[in-house]
Design an enzyme around this catalytic site. Structure first.
Site, PDB file in Angstrom:
ATOM      1  N   GLY A 148       2.530   3.779  13.773  1.00 44.06           N
ATOM      2  CA  GLY A 148       3.282   2.563  14.109  1.00 44.06           C
ATOM      3  C   GLY A 148       2.736   1.893  15.366  1.00 44.06           C
ATOM      4  CB  CYS A 179      12.791   8.553   9.185  1.00 51.39           C
ATOM      5  SG  CYS A 179      13.643   7.497   8.008  1.00 51.39           S
ATOM      6  CD  GLU A 200      12.583   3.885   9.011  1.00 52.63           C
ATOM      7  OE1 GLU A 200      12.322   4.712   9.917  1.00 52.63           O
ATOM      8  OE2 GLU A 200      12.845   4.199   7.855  1.00 52.63           O
ATOM      9  CD  GLU A 213      -0.930  10.075  15.648  1.00 51.27           C
ATOM     10  OE1 GLU A 213      -0.208  10.956  15.114  1.00 51.27           O
ATOM     11  OE2 GLU A 213      -2.163  10.109  15.645  1.00 51.27           O
ATOM     12  N   GLY A 249       6.635   4.905   8.591  1.00 47.32           N
ATOM     13  CA  GLY A 249       5.788   6.086   8.716  1.00 47.32           C
ATOM     14  C   GLY A 249       5.916   6.670  10.105  1.00 47.32           C
ATOM     15  CD  GLU A 296       9.712  12.005  12.068  1.00 50.98           C
ATOM     16  OE1 GLU A 296       8.623  11.418  12.029  1.00 50.98           O
ATOM     17  OE2 GLU A 296      10.776  11.488  11.677  1.00 50.98           O
ATOM     18  CE  LYS A 340      -1.904   2.772   2.931  1.00 51.79           C
ATOM     19  NZ  LYS A 340      -1.873   3.986   2.077  1.00 51.79           N
TER      20      LYS A 340
HETATM   21  P1  NAI Z   1       1.487   8.189   8.340  1.00 47.87           P
HETATM   22  O1  NAI Z   1       2.315   7.472   9.333  1.00 47.87           O
HETATM   23  O2  NAI Z   1       0.085   8.518   8.669  1.00 47.87           O
HETATM   24  O3  NAI Z   1       1.459   7.357   6.942  1.00 47.87           O
HETATM   25  C1  NAI Z   1       2.370   6.364   6.539  1.00 47.87           C
HETATM   26  C2  NAI Z   1       1.617   5.258   5.817  1.00 47.87           C
HETATM   27  O4  NAI Z   1       0.725   4.620   6.726  1.00 47.87           O
HETATM   28  C3  NAI Z   1       0.755   5.723   4.654  1.00 47.87           C
HETATM   29  O5  NAI Z   1       0.771   4.771   3.626  1.00 47.87           O
HETATM   30  C4  NAI Z   1      -0.620   5.804   5.279  1.00 47.87           C
HETATM   31  O6  NAI Z   1      -1.670   5.698   4.341  1.00 47.87           O
HETATM   32  C5  NAI Z   1      -0.598   4.609   6.211  1.00 47.87           C
HETATM   33  N1  NAI Z   1      -1.553   4.682   7.333  1.00 47.87           N
HETATM   34  C6  NAI Z   1      -2.045   5.787   7.940  1.00 47.87           C
HETATM   35  N2  NAI Z   1      -2.895   5.447   8.921  1.00 47.87           N
HETATM   36  C7  NAI Z   1      -2.937   4.094   8.946  1.00 47.87           C
HETATM   37  C8  NAI Z   1      -3.624   3.139   9.758  1.00 47.87           C
HETATM   38  N3  NAI Z   1      -4.452   3.508  10.732  1.00 47.87           N
HETATM   39  N4  NAI Z   1      -3.433   1.825   9.515  1.00 47.87           N
HETATM   40  C9  NAI Z   1      -2.586   1.422   8.548  1.00 47.87           C
HETATM   41  N5  NAI Z   1      -1.912   2.282   7.745  1.00 47.87           N
HETATM   42  C10 NAI Z   1      -2.080   3.600   7.950  1.00 47.87           C
HETATM   43  O7  NAI Z   1       2.287   9.497   7.908  1.00 47.87           O
HETATM   44  P2  NAI Z   1       1.677  10.887   7.367  1.00 47.87           P
HETATM   45  O8  NAI Z   1       0.339  11.161   7.999  1.00 47.87           O
HETATM   46  O9  NAI Z   1       1.763  10.886   5.912  1.00 47.87           O
HETATM   47  O10 NAI Z   1       2.761  11.902   7.947  1.00 47.87           O
HETATM   48  C11 NAI Z   1       2.664  12.330   9.296  1.00 47.87           C
HETATM   49  C12 NAI Z   1       4.017  12.355   9.954  1.00 47.87           C
HETATM   50  O11 NAI Z   1       4.574  11.061   9.976  1.00 47.87           O
HETATM   51  C13 NAI Z   1       5.074  13.180   9.255  1.00 47.87           C
HETATM   52  O12 NAI Z   1       4.960  14.532   9.566  1.00 47.87           O
HETATM   53  C14 NAI Z   1       6.332  12.561   9.797  1.00 47.87           C
HETATM   54  O13 NAI Z   1       6.611  13.098  11.074  1.00 47.87           O
HETATM   55  C15 NAI Z   1       5.980  11.107   9.944  1.00 47.87           C
HETATM   56  N6  NAI Z   1       6.480  10.306   8.815  1.00 47.87           N
HETATM   57  C16 NAI Z   1       7.591   9.530   9.013  1.00 47.87           C
HETATM   58  C17 NAI Z   1       8.125   8.833   7.960  1.00 47.87           C
HETATM   59  C18 NAI Z   1       9.333   7.978   8.110  1.00 47.87           C
HETATM   60  O14 NAI Z   1      10.017   7.725   7.131  1.00 47.87           O
HETATM   61  N7  NAI Z   1       9.631   7.461   9.286  1.00 47.87           N
HETATM   62  C19 NAI Z   1       7.567   8.925   6.606  1.00 47.87           C
HETATM   63  C20 NAI Z   1       6.364   9.702   6.523  1.00 47.87           C
HETATM   64  C21 NAI Z   1       5.873  10.378   7.600  1.00 47.87           C
END
Ligand code: NAI
Ligand code: MG
Length: 490
Positions: free
Chosen positions: A229, A280, A246, A227, A224, A379, A171
């Site tokens: 995670g 990250c 991660e 939160e 991602g 972050e 996804k």
């Molecule tokens: P997110 O953590 O919400 O999204 C990452 C992935 O998880 C996306 O594919 C999203 O559709 C999916 N996702 C979201 N909610 C989910 C759920 N309940 N169950 C399963 N999958 C789910 O990240 P978002 O909202 O795009 O960005 C928010 C913050 O997250 C950023 O400001 C940053 O701080 C952090 N982030 C960290 C990343 C990293 O590489 N560690 C990458 C992207 C964001």
């Protein structure tokens, strides 16, 4: 999107727009999948695992298919770079020289590692038997990925899973599905069989949650926010699914008083502002010794102000836009918070002039940041650097370790012994000395503390996609004959 053998629309017929963050304009329309579509993808992956050829092929055969996939990505490198730059908000220079070549190299590396998957023979001298330890695929693997490295993150979830003989449902992040779909198309062309790889484009709370909770999925790999995670770990618990995470980071860049400024200035600028700080691993806390502080920071600020913001299609651009309007608002919220809590804004802090369209934020530096301020702890995922000052090595290590995260850190010094001593004291999955951001496909990547669970890349990452089976084969025909010491009745 790819469901089994079919390039499919969503069951509901709904679609959504994919934007170009340099302009805010629509660049593509993709299916908006829901739970039903996620289940179709899972069913296809389950069937391909339980009955299809992929898990039953020899590792060498799978390696050949993945090598062909790497070759196809290489062939299409220019198109993929253009797509990645436009959709991901990534300057074309970076997409061309980093993202796409890494996607090729990492795919190829997992093909190479697949060839190393062999049964191990273990001598059991106490029972006089040679036992075998097998590395078997886990089953259906879900990959849930973010928008900052859309293609590379797809590679990290797909290539090791396939190399080890699993089947996959991927996804992509809703903002950036395009290069993941392209990778899947090339994978099919390379010979990945029907159902072994599926890609579902849709929102996390529906598609993502279905992938994490569906009993037919065996393993979940997520990159991602911390939160989400946490939610994924909880959602995966009832099925006791294997999970790797991660998550976020708050990497310190620790400058020692003997650092070479010719190296440490451009190095820490790169650490902080590569891809607008949306990584990250980004160096978001700069730790300066009291004696070096003024001179170093003054020069760093002048360099930040020289960075060229621009559209991702320009070869001149150093920094592109953020991924979305909501990410920009989030980052601006943190900038306000930094000012409210008493940090000193020394450069940036707003939207650059001359950019009416697109989601741009200036490179921003805060000085006089205390470690308990929000901008030192959370972050931000944007171009915001917090500068902290230390007075002793002890205080420096305490500050470096003083967050909930532990993904990465860098140490800058000309005295490598001293740098190594400091590096060993930092609780993080990667510590660079006189470098920041470099990744190798052969070395482990992942986090200590709340930055994650498990590792990606290298043999360490491949092993996360395998189950270990102990196969005990009694070749003597003798060992059990007097079990319980009973006489066999006629
Ligand atoms: P997110 O953590 O919400 O999204 C990452 C992935 O998880 C996306 O594919 C999203 O559709 C999916 N996702 C979201 N909610 C989910 C759920 N309940 N169950 C399963 N999958 C789910 O990240 P978002 O909202 O795009 O960005 C928010 C913050 O997250 C950023 O400001 C940053 O701080 C952090 N982030 C960290 C990343 C990293 O590489 N560690 C990458 C992207 C964001
Ligand atoms: Mg989110």
């Amino acid at each position: 999107m790819l469901l089994g053998d079919a390039w499919a629309t969503s069951a509901s017929g709904e679609t959504y727009d994919v934007l170009d963050p340099s302009t805010g304009g629509v660049m593509a329309t993709v299916p908006r999948a829901g739970r039903e579509d996620a289940r179709a993808a899972i069913d296809a992956a389950r069937d391909a695992f339980d009955r299809g050829p992929w898990p039953r092929m020899r590792p060498e055969e799978r390696a050949k298919v993945l090598e062909q996939l790497a070759a196809l990505v290489q062939e299409r490198a220019d198109d993929l770079a253009t797509l990645e730059a436009q959709n991901g908000g990534k300057p074309i220079r970076q997409a061309s020289f980093a993202d796409i070549p890494m996607a090729v190299e990492h795919t190829r590396h997992f093909a190479h590692l697949a060839r190393s998957l062999r049964d191990e023979v273990v001598d059991l001298p106490d029972v006089g038997i040679k036992s075998r330890v097998l590395r078997e695929p886990i089953g259906v693997c879900a990959g849930i990925i973010p928008w900052n490295y859309p293609l590379l993150m797809a590679v990290w979830k797909v290539a090791p899973a396939l190399a080890a003989g699993n089947t996959v449902v991927l996804k992509p992040a809703s903002y950036t599905p395009l290069t993941a779909l392209a990778y899947a198309r090339l994978a099919r062309e390379a010979g990945v069989p029907s159902g072994a790889l599926n890609v579902v484009t849709g929102p996390g709370p529906e598609v993502g949650e279905e992938l994490v909770t569906n009993p037919l999925v065996d393993r979940v790999a997520f990159t991602g926010s911390t939160e989400v995670g946490r939610q994924i770990m909880a959602l995966a618990a009832p099925g006791v699914k294997k999970v790797t995470l991660e998550l976020g980071g708050k990497a310190p860049m620790v400058v020692l008083d003997d650092a070479d400024p010719e190296e440490a200035l451009p190095g820490t600028l790169f650490g902080a502002f590569l891809h607008q700080g949306q990584i990250c691993l980004s160096g978001t806390r700069l730790l300066l010794p009291e004696g070096l502080h003024d001179g170093f920071l003054g020069r760093l600020v002048r360099m930040a102000e020289q960075m060229r913001l621009g559209p991702t299609s320009s070869w001149e651009t150093d920094m592109g836009p953020l991924i979305s309007e909501s990410q920009r608002e989030k980052v601006e919220g943190y900038i306000r918070k930094g000012e409210e809590e008493g940090a000193t804004l020394v450069t940036g802090g707003g939207r650059p002039e001359g950019f009416e369209r697109g989601f741009y934020v200036e490179p921003t530096i805060f000085d006089a940041v205390a470690n308990d301020m929000t901008i030192a702890q959370e972050e931000i995922f944007g171009p915001v650097l917090s500068v902290l000052t230390y007075r002793s090595e002890e205080e420096m290590v305490e500050l470096a370790n003083g967050t909930a995260y532990g993904l990465a850190a860098s140490v800058w010094s000309q005295d490598l012994r001293r740098a190594e001593r400091v590096a060993r004291g930092i609780r993080a999955g990667t510590v660079w000395v006189n470098h920041h951001h470099i990744l190798s496909c052969a070395t482990p990547h992942g986090g200590y503390k709340q930055s994650g669970v498990g590792r990606e890349l290298g043999i360490y990452g491949l092993h996360e996609y395998t189950e270990l089976k102990h196969l005990f084969l009694d070749e003597t025909g003798e060992a059990m004959k007097d079990a319980f010491g009973l006489v066999l009745p006629d």
